[in-house]
Write a protein that holds these residues in place. Sequence first.
Motif, PDB file in Angstrom:
ATOM      1  N   GLN A 629     -31.806 -19.841 -10.795  1.00  9.82           N
ATOM      2  CA  GLN A 629     -30.459 -20.303 -10.441  1.00  9.82           C
ATOM      3  C   GLN A 629     -30.416 -21.812 -10.256  1.00  9.82           C
ATOM      4  OE1 GLN A 629     -28.015 -18.079  -7.963  1.00  9.82           O
ATOM      5  NE2 GLN A 629     -28.613 -16.176  -8.913  1.00  9.82           N
ATOM      6  N   ASN A 630     -31.591 -22.450 -10.219  1.00 11.99           N
ATOM      7  CA  ASN A 630     -31.635 -23.899 -10.028  1.00 11.99           C
ATOM      8  C   ASN A 630     -32.029 -24.634 -11.300  1.00 11.99           C
ATOM      9  OD1 ASN A 630     -30.767 -23.921  -7.442  1.00 11.99           O
ATOM     10  ND2 ASN A 630     -32.666 -24.622  -6.517  1.00 11.99           N
ATOM     11  N   ILE A 631     -31.891 -23.989 -12.447  1.00 12.20           N
ATOM     12  CA  ILE A 631     -32.172 -24.669 -13.707  1.00 12.20           C
ATOM     13  C   ILE A 631     -31.271 -25.898 -13.779  1.00 12.20           C
ATOM     14  CG2 ILE A 631     -31.983 -24.506 -16.220  1.00 12.20           C
ATOM     15  CD1 ILE A 631     -34.299 -22.927 -15.270  1.00 12.20           C
ATOM     16  N   PRO A 632     -31.817 -27.103 -13.984  1.00  9.17           N
ATOM     17  CA  PRO A 632     -31.016 -28.332 -13.958  1.00  9.17           C
ATOM     18  C   PRO A 632     -29.937 -28.350 -15.044  1.00  9.17           C
ATOM     19  CG  PRO A 632     -33.365 -28.827 -13.929  1.00  9.17           C
ATOM     20  CD  PRO A 632     -33.238 -27.379 -14.249  1.00  9.17           C
ATOM     21  N   VAL A 633     -28.789 -28.907 -14.692  1.00  9.43           N
ATOM     22  CA  VAL A 633     -27.693 -29.008 -15.665  1.00  9.43           C
ATOM     23  C   VAL A 633     -27.136 -30.418 -15.765  1.00  9.43           C
ATOM     24  CG1 VAL A 633     -27.010 -26.597 -15.462  1.00  9.43           C
ATOM     25  CG2 VAL A 633     -26.020 -28.265 -13.906  1.00  9.43           C
ATOM     26  N   ARG A 634     -27.423 -31.284 -14.785  1.00 13.43           N
ATOM     27  CA  ARG A 634     -26.798 -32.602 -14.796  1.00 13.43           C
ATOM     28  C   ARG A 634     -27.465 -33.568 -15.767  1.00 13.43           C
ATOM     29  NH1 ARG A 634     -25.227 -33.865  -8.433  1.00 13.43           N
ATOM     30  NH2 ARG A 634     -23.836 -32.075  -8.176  1.00 13.43           N
ATOM     31  N   MET A 635     -28.814 -33.570 -15.789  1.00 16.54           N
ATOM     32  CA  MET A 635     -29.526 -34.469 -16.700  1.00 16.54           C
ATOM     33  C   MET A 635     -29.590 -33.849 -18.094  1.00 16.54           C
ATOM     34  SD  MET A 635     -32.880 -35.569 -14.565  1.00 16.54           S
ATOM     35  CE  MET A 635     -33.526 -36.425 -16.004  1.00 16.54           C
ATOM     36  N   ALA A 636     -29.447 -34.696 -19.100  1.00 15.68           N
ATOM     37  CA  ALA A 636     -29.548 -34.210 -20.481  1.00 15.68           C
ATOM     38  C   ALA A 636     -30.913 -33.567 -20.714  1.00 15.68           C
ATOM     39  CB  ALA A 636     -29.318 -35.371 -21.454  1.00 15.68           C
ATOM     40  N   LEU A 637     -31.971 -34.232 -20.246  1.00  9.44           N
ATOM     41  CA  LEU A 637     -33.311 -33.703 -20.438  1.00  9.44           C
ATOM     42  C   LEU A 637     -33.522 -32.439 -19.605  1.00  9.44           C
ATOM     43  CD1 LEU A 637     -35.785 -34.304 -22.096  1.00  9.44           C
ATOM     44  CD2 LEU A 637     -36.635 -35.778 -20.271  1.00  9.44           C
ATOM     45  N   GLY A 638     -32.810 -32.347 -18.492  1.00  8.78           N
ATOM     46  CA  GLY A 638     -32.883 -31.144 -17.676  1.00  8.78           C
ATOM     47  C   GLY A 638     -32.260 -29.957 -18.375  1.00  8.78           C
ATOM     48  N   ARG A 639     -31.117 -30.198 -19.013  1.00 11.09           N
ATOM     49  CA  ARG A 639     -30.439 -29.107 -19.738  1.00 11.09           C
ATOM     50  C   ARG A 639     -31.279 -28.584 -20.896  1.00 11.09           C
ATOM     51  NH1 ARG A 639     -26.012 -32.540 -18.697  1.00 11.09           N
ATOM     52  NH2 ARG A 639     -26.131 -33.491 -20.759  1.00 11.09           N
ATOM     53  N   GLU A 640     -32.169 -29.442 -21.411  1.00  5.99           N
ATOM     54  CA  GLU A 640     -32.990 -29.054 -22.564  1.00  5.99           C
ATOM     55  C   GLU A 640     -33.882 -27.848 -22.262  1.00  5.99           C
ATOM     56  OE1 GLU A 640     -33.575 -30.832 -25.758  1.00  5.99           O
ATOM     57  OE2 GLU A 640     -31.568 -31.570 -25.305  1.00  5.99           O
ATOM     58  N   ILE A 641     -34.212 -27.647 -20.987  1.00  7.50           N
ATOM     59  CA  ILE A 641     -35.097 -26.537 -20.624  1.00  7.50           C
ATOM     60  C   ILE A 641     -34.485 -25.208 -21.051  1.00  7.50           C
ATOM     61  CG2 ILE A 641     -34.137 -26.269 -18.297  1.00  7.50           C
ATOM     62  CD1 ILE A 641     -37.812 -25.784 -19.269  1.00  7.50           C
ATOM     63  N   ARG A 642     -33.151 -25.141 -21.126  1.00  3.13           N
ATOM     64  CA  ARG A 642     -32.506 -23.883 -21.492  1.00  3.13           C
ATOM     65  C   ARG A 642     -32.810 -23.477 -22.939  1.00  3.13           C
ATOM     66  NH1 ARG A 642     -26.979 -22.723 -18.361  1.00  3.13           N
ATOM     67  NH2 ARG A 642     -27.444 -23.715 -16.375  1.00  3.13           N
ATOM     68  N   LYS A 643     -33.286 -24.428 -23.738  1.00  2.00           N
ATOM     69  CA  LYS A 643     -33.594 -24.105 -25.145  1.00  2.00           C
ATOM     70  C   LYS A 643     -34.766 -23.138 -25.256  1.00  2.00           C
ATOM     71  CE  LYS A 643     -31.845 -28.360 -27.283  1.00  2.00           C
ATOM     72  NZ  LYS A 643     -32.188 -29.584 -28.042  1.00  2.00           N
ATOM     73  N   VAL A 644     -35.621 -23.089 -24.238  1.00  2.00           N
ATOM     74  CA  VAL A 644     -36.802 -22.216 -24.333  1.00  2.00           C
ATOM     75  C   VAL A 644     -36.459 -20.768 -23.996  1.00  2.00           C
ATOM     76  CG1 VAL A 644     -38.234 -24.185 -23.701  1.00  2.00           C
ATOM     77  CG2 VAL A 644     -37.678 -22.473 -21.962  1.00  2.00           C
ATOM     78  N   PHE A 645     -35.261 -20.534 -23.407  1.00  2.00           N
ATOM     79  CA  PHE A 645     -34.824 -19.171 -23.094  1.00  2.00           C
ATOM     80  C   PHE A 645     -34.042 -18.633 -24.279  1.00  2.00           C
ATOM     81  CE2 PHE A 645     -35.411 -21.232 -19.017  1.00  2.00           C
ATOM     82  CZ  PHE A 645     -36.088 -20.274 -18.288  1.00  2.00           C
ATOM     83  N   VAL A 646     -34.579 -17.609 -24.924  1.00  5.02           N
ATOM     84  CA  VAL A 646     -33.985 -17.111 -26.162  1.00  5.02           C
ATOM     85  C   VAL A 646     -33.859 -15.585 -26.112  1.00  5.02           C
ATOM     86  CG1 VAL A 646     -34.879 -19.037 -27.539  1.00  5.02           C
ATOM     87  CG2 VAL A 646     -36.255 -16.969 -27.255  1.00  5.02           C
ATOM     88  N   PRO A 647     -32.945 -15.031 -26.903  1.00  2.65           N
ATOM     89  CA  PRO A 647     -32.848 -13.559 -26.969  1.00  2.65           C
ATOM     90  C   PRO A 647     -33.959 -12.989 -27.840  1.00  2.65           C
ATOM     91  CG  PRO A 647     -31.229 -14.576 -28.402  1.00  2.65           C
ATOM     92  CD  PRO A 647     -31.904 -15.705 -27.691  1.00  2.65           C
ATOM     93  N   ARG A 648     -34.171 -11.704 -27.740  1.00  2.00           N
ATOM     94  CA  ARG A 648     -35.162 -11.064 -28.604  1.00  2.00           C
ATOM     95  C   ARG A 648     -34.674 -11.110 -30.053  1.00  2.00           C
ATOM     96  NH1 ARG A 648     -36.713  -6.347 -25.981  1.00  2.00           N
ATOM     97  NH2 ARG A 648     -35.459  -6.737 -24.124  1.00  2.00           N
ATOM     98  N   GLU A 649     -35.567 -10.883 -30.974  1.00  2.00           N
ATOM     99  CA  GLU A 649     -35.257 -11.064 -32.386  1.00  2.00           C
ATOM    100  C   GLU A 649     -34.069 -10.197 -32.811  1.00  2.00           C
ATOM    101  OE1 GLU A 649     -37.516 -10.944 -36.757  1.00  2.00           O
ATOM    102  OE2 GLU A 649     -38.655 -10.600 -34.899  1.00  2.00           O
TER     103      GLU A 649
END
Length: 880
Positions: A629-649
């Motif tokens: 719930q604390n995944i960063p959203v304000r910094m551009a580089l912080g938002r990038e972390i969401r790219k590693v969370f992906v759906p299954r194939e």
Amino acid sequence: MDEKIVLIDGYSILNRAFYGIHAGMTNFEGLHTNAVYGFLNILLKILDEEKPDYLAVAFDVKAPTFRHRLYDAYKGTRKGMPDELHEQVPVTKEVLRAMEIPTVELPGYEADDILGTLAARCEKQNLAVVLVSGDRDLLQLASQKTKIRIPRTKAGTTTVEDYYDTDVKERLGVTPLEFIDVKALMGDSSDNIPGVPGIGEKTAYALIQTYHSLEAVYENLESVKPERAKKALMGGREMAELSKTLAAIDRDCPVEFSLEEARVGALFTPEAYEIMKRLELKSLLKRFEAGSRTTNSIEKDFLLVDDFSGAEDIFARAMKAERAGLQLISEKGEILGLALSFGKGEIYFIEAGGFLTGEYLAGRTAELCLRGKTTWVLDLKEMLPFLGIEETEGVLDAGVAAYLLNPLKSSYLYDELSAEYLGLTVPSRNDFLGKHSYREALSEKKEACAGCFCYMAYTAFAVGPELMDRLRKYGMEKLFLEIEMPLIYSLSHMEKEGIQVEREALRAYGDTLKVQIEKLEAEIYELSGETFNINSPKQLGVILFEKLKLPYGKKTKTGYSTSADILEKLAPEQPLVAKILEYRQLTKLKSTYADGLAAYICEDGRIHGKFNQTITATGRLSSTEPNLQNIPVRMALGREIRKVFVPREGYVFVDADYSQIELRILAHMSGDKRLIEAYHQAQDIHRITASQVFHTPFEEVTPLQRRNAKAVNFGIVYGISAFGLSEDLSITRKEALDYINQYFETYPGVKSFLDHLVSSAREEGYVSTLYGRRRPVPELSSSNFMQRSFGERVAMNSPIQGTAADIIKIAMVGVDRRLRREGLKSRLILQIHDELLVEAAPGETEQVKTILQEEMYGAASLSVPLEIDMKVGNSWFETK
């Protein structure tokens, strides 16, 4: 082992209880009872922890004491006792007499003089002494054999600070006797000690740490620094000497005291029980009623079962019981046994082993849960992965019920529930098992382990009806049964599903951060002119405030403060500080997410975090292991972390987020016509507010005006002050106050609503959401201004934030049910504040979007429309 005596400072503990517990507590006769209730709670807590051989309570006498007269000769400004507290003093003494606890008084002497004298006498008789007081003056009495215990109330929970003489020296930097001289210098208005005008706490401690006594300070007056302190001391010697006389506790007053009369006997007498009934102290009443009953009277019914036929017989009888309490005992995914209770004398721990396999116990537990009768458990979510059952009305979670009744507590363990709702003091898990794991304890101390588990089952069984009675009384039965209980199943589903993480992408993200961090380090060293440990506040403080002479330097005992709020003030004008803030953000990202998340990726490539529903006071969910719930959203580089969370194939993510839900709830709950109308116009709410607050045509609102209006809109929800808004917007406090006043002139219904919340909380002791969730606000009764101010913000925000939490929970349960009921493969996998994330299976995306829309819109019917933002993507990043 030496015998032990507990000596309690009566007025001090009564005073602390009076101001720490809502003053509106009265019985049917209108007698205030909050101080009596709090006093007894602290008394019983100390008794449970210390188990003393002797006990007595000291009180001041109404006649002025020597120190009172001496102080009055100078100031004559001692505060009187509030009437609401004054009327509870004789009642407290009546209770103590009924409990056969002696009270000790002596005209002309204060309670701490009596305590000091009795402590000295008892030490000479080789007794261990425990002094209990809210007055830190008693720290001067600490020794190797005398422990000072000071109760502290925070967020509605009482904790106790303990001090022997070594603790005083370690924590305060002075010895117990030197503490008298510190008080003489700095004074203490709460204890009628004037001190030396101009000498504060920090200076007082520094002087005594250097010179070790008041007399030595004056002997070395010429060497005292700084100059202002020297001048203050020169003009305040008479006051200092008076203050030392006032601060020093008399350890040889002529008080009469019989140790044998103080021996602890049967405290919970019939007379004491009758007083509890008269005072209507229900939670204490049960303990006084059951006082003659020892824990052994329960433990004699405990039975460890390890044979199959015995277990079968127990299950057969349990299936017929109207009510059962149970907890499946597991550790690291393996079932170790089942604790079960279903009637008087029917308390069992069935250990896994042989034919009593984990699978067998799980199956039998599921049958008990589905038998159509009431089953209380302590932690249903922990059990669900083993049971394979879906929602059933008969299973109720005692921990969640207790959380609703008091959301300020940090835990809801069986021993805590037993003490609070059954009036029974039972051994805790730690008492039984120490630091052993369940498996270790079963191997090394099986009998103690079985006792622990039996208490779990018995507590769940016995506490259930009382919990339900209270939930009904406080109007939270529907909240419990229709929102919180179904939510447990949805959270369990989400934890089971987890979310997929691309391990290589996460590693690459960490490498990117590492390069950025190293680059920032080089730039920081260049701007500062030297290398140093950027992570060391002490070294950083020296660079910023001594070498570079930057403003806002606040020196503490450990060095300069380099907290974020100070650095953020400096950042706009100081490139070095801006880079340090960025460095901190990036190192946090790397340690917490790039490196930290990798440890939570399971063999299936997914993170299966935990969602907690009994942590926050407002009703919001929290996330741990890890905190997503604390995944960063304000910094551009912080938002990038969401790219590693992906759906299954083959799947996609569908993300739905409530738009401005708290502002919409504010409009509904306040009933402000203009704010409601603004939302019905379906335009930019912040621009509308800016237009109305700043008296500017809608089309002419500037970006700055909109930004300021947005800050006010959201700030109002959180009870923001003019100071807080001025800090957020970098404007003067007067400008911020003007903005807030203009906002309230524009939306007068909001102002009336928020004022009513605070006044109601002061009167009732709590605030409520639209769904009846209560949030106690004990801070409003605090004597501390900052605490009361915090309480006002809590009173204004909790009904709004809590209602938002209730709505998102209703939506979660609805979405989860629909996905399963309609036979979809798509699953709800995350909840983050006001946002739901669904992993949608191939061909189900449109159906998922429809379900999200219908369930989230339909979760509440407000006077303003609910809105959601919905996006589809191949990563969590793409949906934001």
